[in-house]
Design an enzyme around this catalytic site. Structure first.
Site, PDB file in Angstrom:
ATOM      1  N   CYS A 112      27.367  45.965  78.921  1.00 44.80           N
ATOM      2  CA  CYS A 112      27.965  47.131  79.594  1.00 44.80           C
ATOM      3  C   CYS A 112      27.740  48.429  78.819  1.00 44.80           C
ATOM      4  O   CYS A 112      27.935  49.519  79.365  1.00 44.80           O
ATOM      5  CB  CYS A 112      29.445  46.913  79.809  1.00 44.80           C
ATOM      6  SG  CYS A 112      29.816  45.346  80.581  1.00 44.80           S
ATOM      7  N   HIS A 235      33.223  53.371  80.794  1.00 47.97           N
ATOM      8  CA  HIS A 235      32.764  52.172  81.498  1.00 47.97           C
ATOM      9  C   HIS A 235      33.891  51.707  82.425  1.00 47.97           C
ATOM     10  O   HIS A 235      35.049  51.638  82.026  1.00 47.97           O
ATOM     11  CB  HIS A 235      32.412  51.095  80.474  1.00 47.97           C
ATOM     12  CG  HIS A 235      32.168  49.759  81.089  1.00 47.97           C
ATOM     13  ND1 HIS A 235      31.393  49.599  82.211  1.00 47.97           N
ATOM     14  CD2 HIS A 235      32.616  48.517  80.745  1.00 47.97           C
ATOM     15  CE1 HIS A 235      31.359  48.313  82.527  1.00 47.97           C
ATOM     16  NE2 HIS A 235      32.094  47.641  81.668  1.00 47.97           N
ATOM     17  N   ASN A 265      33.476  46.147  88.267  1.00 51.45           N
ATOM     18  CA  ASN A 265      32.743  46.330  87.011  1.00 51.45           C
ATOM     19  C   ASN A 265      31.265  46.026  87.272  1.00 51.45           C
ATOM     20  O   ASN A 265      30.903  44.885  87.511  1.00 51.45           O
ATOM     21  CB  ASN A 265      33.334  45.386  85.966  1.00 51.45           C
ATOM     22  CG  ASN A 265      32.621  45.454  84.630  1.00 51.45           C
ATOM     23  OD1 ASN A 265      31.557  46.056  84.506  1.00 51.45           O
ATOM     24  ND2 ASN A 265      33.201  44.826  83.626  1.00 51.45           N
TER      25      ASN A 265
HETATM   26  O1  UT7 Z   1      32.632  44.920  80.911  1.00 53.36           O
HETATM   27  C1  UT7 Z   1      33.411  44.240  80.000  1.00 53.36           C
HETATM   28  C2  UT7 Z   1      33.960  43.043  80.687  1.00 53.36           C
HETATM   29  N1  UT7 Z   1      35.278  42.639  80.542  1.00 53.36           N
HETATM   30  C3  UT7 Z   1      36.417  43.360  80.510  1.00 53.36           C
HETATM   31  O2  UT7 Z   1      36.482  44.531  80.415  1.00 53.36           O
HETATM   32  C4  UT7 Z   1      37.650  42.545  80.621  1.00 53.36           C
HETATM   33  C5  UT7 Z   1      38.777  43.032  79.780  1.00 53.36           C
HETATM   34  N2  UT7 Z   1      39.967  42.300  80.130  1.00 53.36           N
HETATM   35  C6  UT7 Z   1      40.647  42.536  81.274  1.00 53.36           C
HETATM   36  O3  UT7 Z   1      40.300  43.399  82.044  1.00 53.36           O
HETATM   37  C7  UT7 Z   1      41.899  41.730  81.499  1.00 53.36           C
HETATM   38  O4  UT7 Z   1      42.165  40.933  80.374  1.00 53.36           O
HETATM   39  C8  UT7 Z   1      41.814  40.824  82.764  1.00 53.36           C
HETATM   40  C9  UT7 Z   1      41.831  41.668  84.007  1.00 53.36           C
HETATM   41  C10 UT7 Z   1      40.550  39.978  82.717  1.00 53.36           C
HETATM   42  C11 UT7 Z   1      43.021  39.894  82.823  1.00 53.36           C
HETATM   43  O5  UT7 Z   1      44.219  40.657  82.812  1.00 53.36           O
HETATM   44  P1  UT7 Z   1      45.399  40.280  81.805  1.00 53.36           P
HETATM   45  O6  UT7 Z   1      46.497  41.215  82.089  1.00 53.36           O
HETATM   46  O7  UT7 Z   1      44.825  40.255  80.424  1.00 53.36           O
HETATM   47  O8  UT7 Z   1      45.800  38.864  82.330  1.00 53.36           O
HETATM   48  P2  UT7 Z   1      45.801  37.462  81.543  1.00 53.36           P
HETATM   49  O9  UT7 Z   1      44.406  37.018  81.282  1.00 53.36           O
HETATM   50  O10 UT7 Z   1      46.724  37.587  80.384  1.00 53.36           O
HETATM   51  O11 UT7 Z   1      46.432  36.542  82.649  1.00 53.36           O
HETATM   52  C12 UT7 Z   1      47.762  36.732  83.134  1.00 53.36           C
HETATM   53  C13 UT7 Z   1      48.037  35.675  84.199  1.00 53.36           C
HETATM   54  C14 UT7 Z   1      47.622  34.265  83.783  1.00 53.36           C
HETATM   55  O12 UT7 Z   1      48.579  33.384  84.293  1.00 53.36           O
HETATM   56  P3  UT7 Z   1      49.680  32.760  83.311  1.00 53.36           P
HETATM   57  O13 UT7 Z   1      48.912  32.033  82.261  1.00 53.36           O
HETATM   58  O14 UT7 Z   1      50.433  33.931  82.781  1.00 53.36           O
HETATM   59  O15 UT7 Z   1      50.462  31.887  84.235  1.00 53.36           O
HETATM   60  C15 UT7 Z   1      46.316  34.070  84.518  1.00 53.36           C
HETATM   61  O16 UT7 Z   1      46.062  32.717  84.791  1.00 53.36           O
HETATM   62  O17 UT7 Z   1      47.285  35.978  85.377  1.00 53.36           O
HETATM   63  C16 UT7 Z   1      46.543  34.829  85.789  1.00 53.36           C
HETATM   64  N3  UT7 Z   1      45.327  35.249  86.444  1.00 53.36           N
HETATM   65  C17 UT7 Z   1      45.232  35.510  87.761  1.00 53.36           C
HETATM   66  N4  UT7 Z   1      46.132  35.496  88.749  1.00 53.36           N
HETATM   67  C18 UT7 Z   1      45.715  35.847  89.962  1.00 53.36           C
HETATM   68  C19 UT7 Z   1      44.098  35.447  85.878  1.00 53.36           C
HETATM   69  N5  UT7 Z   1      43.221  35.858  86.805  1.00 53.36           N
HETATM   70  C20 UT7 Z   1      43.900  35.904  87.977  1.00 53.36           C
HETATM   71  C21 UT7 Z   1      43.526  36.261  89.293  1.00 53.36           C
HETATM   72  N6  UT7 Z   1      44.471  36.215  90.249  1.00 53.36           N
HETATM   73  N7  UT7 Z   1      42.282  36.638  89.607  1.00 53.36           N
END
Ligand code: UT7
Length: 310
Positions: A112, A235, A265
């Site tokens: 990215c 980004h 993204n």
């Molecule tokens: O270009 C570079 C690429 N990557 C990035 O920039 C990614 C950077 N990271 C992020 O943007 C965030 O970490 C995410 C959007 C990927 C995730 O958000 P988060 O607030 O960090 O959520 P999390 O991973 O801590 O997950 C929270 C909860 C989890 O459930 P539990 O374990 O709390 O029960 C996940 O399983 O949300 C759940 N979850 C979802 N729920 C519904 C994860 N993905 C989803 C989804 N829909 N798509």
């Protein structure tokens, strides 16, 4: 004279995949995706459209916009992690299709942050009077390496391309300063085996820290302060990361470029796509100071302070 952007273009596939469409594909919902990422929909290329096809459309527009001919281009740099195949490079494919007969061509793999790496590389050749015009393209067809059964990643990515022609501009305009960096120890947090694999929380923490630091560093190197910034183009990965960068620079909301809601993204394409949209909307004017900043798999990062205009 200094080195700056003399032409821009973008291309996006027509097909829109909304959060509601995704609800039918994986265990997710519109509310989660919008509040956690800011994404509402993304563009997905059809099976007959590959990375080079999207990149070609953006490149053609950038060359027209620069008011030069493809034969004038000395070097083509394509930032992508989703080339049509390992070789020939997308850059060579564009060289043929554009008819850029004298151009050297290569792809850049910096995920990215790739467009930042491309612009900074272009600047070196132009500053040193080795080349006059360099075409930099950021393009991805991430849909082909997305696991559509993994809700952690399937909701995040989209396809698209942005391009810029770099050349000499009026002294005082163009690229004022830059920073590039990499930390291979973090490679395990974001990589591709068959599909994209990501430790979202780790990448999130890295992104917030690095985007803030790099933005401040390029301002300092350019002898500018936060108050001098007219536009921040980060980004477009996650609205919460982008908001953290905006707050770090003490900028009002209207100075943050936002396209993540429409396109998700798009990796190396996200910064140039946003740049084109802001310029076309008349929000970026000659002599405005813009901070471009990206981060991605590698881990990699890059930032540029740019004074807009030829
Ligand atoms: O270009 C570079 C690429 N990557 C990035 O920039 C990614 C950077 N990271 C992020 O943007 C965030 O970490 C995410 C959007 C990927 C995730 O958000 P988060 O607030 O960090 O959520 P999390 O991973 O801590 O997950 C929270 C909860 C989890 O459930 P539990 O374990 O709390 O029960 C996940 O399983 O949300 C759940 N979850 C979802 N729920 C519904 C994860 N993905 C989803 C989804 N829909 N798509």
């Amino acid at each position: 004279m200094s080195t700056g952007v003399i032409g821009i273009g973008r291309a996006l596939p027509e097909k829109i995949l909304t959060n509601f469409d995704l609800e039918k594909m994986v265990d997710t919902n519109d509310e989660w995706i919008r509040t956690r990422t800011g994404i509402e929909e993304r563009r997905i290329a059809d099976d007959n459209t590959n990375t080079s096809d999207i990149g070609y459309e953006a490149a053609k527009k950038a060359i027209e916009n620069a008011n030069i001919s493809a034969e004038d281009i000395d070097l083509i740099l394509v930032a992508t992690v989703t080339p049509d195949q390992p070789f020939p490079s997308v850059a060579c494919m564009l060289q043929e299709r554009l008819g850029a007969k004298k151009a050297a061509a290569l792809d850049i793999s910096a995920a990215c942050a790739g467009f930042m790496y491309g612009m900074v590389t272009a600047k070196q050749f132009i500053d040193n009077n080795v080349y006059k015009y360099v075409l930099v393209v950021g393009v991805e067809k991430l849909s082909k390496i997305t696991n559509w059964e993994d809700r952690n990643t399937a909701v995040l990515f989209g396809d698209g391309a942005g391009a810029a022609v770099l050349g000499k501009v009026t002294e005082g305009r163009g690229i004022l300063s830059f920073e590039l960096g990499a930390d291979g120890t973090g490679g395990k947090h974001l990589y591709q085996d068959d599909f994209i694999q990501m430790n979202g929380r780790e990448v999130f923490k890295f992104a917030v820290r690095q985007m803030g630091e790099s933005s401040e560093n390029v301002l300092e190197k350019a002898g500018l302060s936060k108050e001098d910034v007219d536009f921040l183009i980060p980004h477009q990965a996650n609205i919460r990361i982008m908001e953290a960068s905006r707050q770090r620079l003490n900028l009002p909301e209207e100075k943050l470029s936002k396209t993540v809601h429409k396109y998700g993204n798009t990796s190396a394409a996200s910064i140039p796509i946003s740049l084109v949209e802001e310029v076309e909307a008349g929000k970026i004017k000659d002599d405005d100071v813009i901070v471009l900043v990206g981060f991605g798999g590698g881990l990699t990062w890059g930032a540029i302070a740019l004074r807009w205009g030829k």
